[in-house]
Design a protein around this motif. Structure first.
Motif, mmCIF file in Angstrom:
data_model
loop_
_atom_site.group_PDB
_atom_site.id
_atom_site.type_symbol
_atom_site.label_atom_id
_atom_site.label_comp_id
_atom_site.label_asym_id
_atom_site.label_seq_id
_atom_site.Cartn_x
_atom_site.Cartn_y
_atom_site.Cartn_z
ATOM 1 N N GLU A 245 18.353 57.868 -56.333
ATOM 2 C CA GLU A 245 18.061 58.127 -57.743
ATOM 3 C C GLU A 245 18.885 57.256 -58.691
ATOM 4 O O GLU A 245 18.463 56.981 -59.824
ATOM 5 C CB GLU A 245 18.326 59.598 -58.077
ATOM 6 C CG GLU A 245 17.419 60.585 -57.360
ATOM 7 C CD GLU A 245 18.019 61.082 -56.061
ATOM 8 O OE1 GLU A 245 17.797 62.259 -55.724
ATOM 9 O OE2 GLU A 245 18.724 60.291 -55.389
ATOM 10 N N LEU A 246 20.069 56.801 -58.236
ATOM 11 C CA LEU A 246 20.920 55.976 -59.090
ATOM 12 C C LEU A 246 20.446 54.531 -59.170
ATOM 13 O O LEU A 246 20.843 53.792 -60.077
ATOM 14 C CB LEU A 246 22.364 56.017 -58.586
ATOM 15 C CG LEU A 246 23.110 57.325 -58.812
ATOM 16 C CD1 LEU A 246 24.422 57.331 -58.052
ATOM 17 C CD2 LEU A 246 23.355 57.538 -60.301
ATOM 18 N N LEU B 167 23.379 61.201 -62.907
ATOM 19 C CA LEU B 167 24.482 61.923 -62.262
ATOM 20 C C LEU B 167 24.615 63.334 -62.820
ATOM 21 O O LEU B 167 24.879 64.287 -62.079
ATOM 22 C CB LEU B 167 25.802 61.167 -62.452
ATOM 23 C CG LEU B 167 26.075 59.998 -61.518
ATOM 24 C CD1 LEU B 167 27.332 59.255 -61.944
ATOM 25 C CD2 LEU B 167 26.186 60.468 -60.079
ATOM 26 N N ARG B 168 24.435 63.474 -64.131
ATOM 27 C CA ARG B 168 24.531 64.801 -64.751
ATOM 28 C C ARG B 168 23.515 65.765 -64.152
ATOM 29 O O ARG B 168 23.775 66.976 -64.038
ATOM 30 C CB ARG B 168 24.305 64.689 -66.262
ATOM 31 C CG ARG B 168 24.461 66.010 -67.005
ATOM 32 C CD ARG B 168 24.109 65.878 -68.465
ATOM 33 N NE ARG B 168 22.707 65.521 -68.650
ATOM 34 C CZ ARG B 168 22.166 65.180 -69.820
ATOM 35 N NH1 ARG B 168 22.918 65.118 -70.904
ATOM 36 N NH2 ARG B 168 20.897 64.876 -69.907
ATOM 37 N N GLU B 169 22.364 65.248 -63.751
ATOM 38 C CA GLU B 169 21.338 66.088 -63.136
ATOM 39 C C GLU B 169 21.644 66.384 -61.675
ATOM 40 O O GLU B 169 21.273 67.446 -61.152
ATOM 41 C CB GLU B 169 19.967 65.399 -63.243
ATOM 42 C CG GLU B 169 19.523 65.108 -64.665
ATOM 43 C CD GLU B 169 19.436 66.362 -65.511
ATOM 44 O OE1 GLU B 169 18.922 67.383 -65.004
ATOM 45 O OE2 GLU B 169 19.912 66.337 -66.668
ATOM 46 N N LYS C 168 23.873 70.427 -58.534
ATOM 47 C CA LYS C 168 23.207 70.841 -57.298
ATOM 48 C C LYS C 168 24.112 70.694 -56.072
ATOM 49 O O LYS C 168 23.721 71.091 -54.968
ATOM 50 C CB LYS C 168 21.943 69.994 -57.078
ATOM 51 C CG LYS C 168 20.959 70.049 -58.240
ATOM 52 C CD LYS C 168 19.830 69.052 -58.040
ATOM 53 C CE LYS C 168 18.909 69.001 -59.251
ATOM 54 N NZ LYS C 168 17.847 67.977 -59.113
ATOM 55 N N LEU C 169 25.295 70.141 -56.249
ATOM 56 C CA LEU C 169 26.152 69.801 -55.113
ATOM 57 C C LEU C 169 27.116 70.907 -54.703
ATOM 58 O O LEU C 169 27.770 70.793 -53.674
ATOM 59 C CB LEU C 169 26.951 68.527 -55.409
ATOM 60 C CG LEU C 169 26.144 67.258 -55.678
ATOM 61 C CD1 LEU C 169 27.085 66.071 -55.901
ATOM 62 C CD2 LEU C 169 25.178 66.970 -54.531
ATOM 63 N N ASN D 45 27.040 70.753 -68.722
ATOM 64 C CA ASN D 45 27.546 72.125 -68.812
ATOM 65 C C ASN D 45 28.640 72.419 -67.786
ATOM 66 O O ASN D 45 29.095 73.559 -67.684
ATOM 67 C CB ASN D 45 26.396 73.121 -68.631
ATOM 68 C CG ASN D 45 25.393 73.037 -69.765
ATOM 69 O OD1 ASN D 45 25.765 72.833 -70.915
ATOM 70 N ND2 ASN D 45 24.110 73.179 -69.430
ATOM 71 N N LEU D 46 29.034 71.406 -67.020
ATOM 72 C CA LEU D 46 30.082 71.597 -66.023
ATOM 73 C C LEU D 46 31.468 71.471 -66.663
ATOM 74 O O LEU D 46 31.610 70.915 -67.752
ATOM 75 C CB LEU D 46 29.943 70.558 -64.908
ATOM 76 C CG LEU D 46 28.665 70.602 -64.075
ATOM 77 C CD1 LEU D 46 28.616 69.400 -63.134
ATOM 78 C CD2 LEU D 46 28.576 71.903 -63.280
#
Length: 282
Positions: free
Chosen positions: A128-129, A176-178, A182-183, A209-210
């Motif tokens: 995705e990157l 990366l924010r998305e 999920k990790l 939001n992290l």
């Protein structure tokens, strides 16, 4: 007498339960390192590879890279600017296993090495990157522990100073924010080609939001000519051990990566950055 014995047994049981609880809630530390190794090739048949003016590294160069890289005895290492796994073997030791991304026709990859004592992580590329051909994928390793897992993501974002370069980096950080939420528990290691301590808007994009913690956020770099600030980062949603951040300079670092002394050419214009991550075990 019987009452005394019962009280002693009750106290012993409570003591053992307390010790057991403490043991179960103990936390594990892992030393993590990130390193942009500057065009680390395996030196096998690289005549047509880029950049054409790069210095062919020899055994002395590899030894100097290895000693500096492993000085902090890292458990997990994220690499940028490597050709392949074979290149990593030139600066790593047998205590580690390694993996690198593979991109047909492209010679700069990211890699991950870990101590074999940690077990075999689940590994996968993060395409995705790579928003277009030429932008690098990420590499994700998921390490399993008794209480759960730790995801370690290695990245190398777009270099350059043009408005297009900056926008592509911003787009990668948005990706990366998305990915990060999920990790689960994670550590993000890499070369961002941005000083996130100064560019607050990009840091806020990445954080979303992290509640992210960087081991070297807003700290001053002391490596070669990169004294204006860091672009290599160690980031997590867990905790870094206070005071554990280290930037390991090469012995020949005289303040400028300019080929004087000549031995500099076989090293890297980046220095390894390391910190101890506190991993939850309860």
């Amino acid at each position: 007498m019987r009452l005394f014995i019962r009280l002693c047994l009750a106290f012993s049981f409570a003591f053992l339960v307390t010790i057991s609880t403490i043991a179960k809630s103990s936390k594990k530390e892992l030393k993590l390192t990130s390193f942009n190794s500057l065009f680390l090739y395996d030196e096998i048949g690289d005549k047509n590879k880029i950049p054409k003016n790069r210095k062919k590294r020899n055994a002395t160069d590899f030894d100097a890279l290895r000693k500096t890289l492993l000085k902090e005895d890292p458990d997990i290492i994220g690499f940028q600017e490597i050709e392949n796994e074979a290149a990593l073997r030139n600066i790593i030791i047998s205590e580690y296993d390694c993996k690198a991304t593979i991109t047909p026709g492209y010679s700069q990859e990211v890699g991950l090495c870990w101590k074999k004592s940690l077990g075999q992580p689940e590994l996968k590329e993060v395409p995705e990157l790579s928003l277009r051909p030429g932008l690098r994928k990420g590499l994700l390793g998921e390490f399993k522990f008794d209480s759960g897992k730790l995801s370690v993501l290695v990245v190398h974002l777009k270099a350059g100073h043009s408005s297009k370069d900056k926008q592509e980096r911003r787009n990668q950080i948005t990706v990366l924010r998305e990915i990060l939420p999920k990790l689960g528990d994670f550590a993000l290691l890499g070369d961002f080609n941005e000083n996130l301590g100064r560019n607050h808007s990009l840091w806020n994009v990445l954080q979303g939001n992290l509640r992210l913690k960087s081991a070297n956020y807003k700290m001053q770099s002391d490596c070669w000519q990169h004294k204006e600030g860091f672009i290599d980062y160690l980031i997590t949603n867990l905790e870094w051990k206070k005071g554990s951040f280290v930037q390991t300079k090469f012995p020949s670092d005289d303040g400028n990566f300019d080929g004087h002394p000549l031995s500099e050419e076989g090293l890297s214009d980046h220095c390894p950055v390391s910190a101890s991550l506190i991993v939850r075990e309860d």
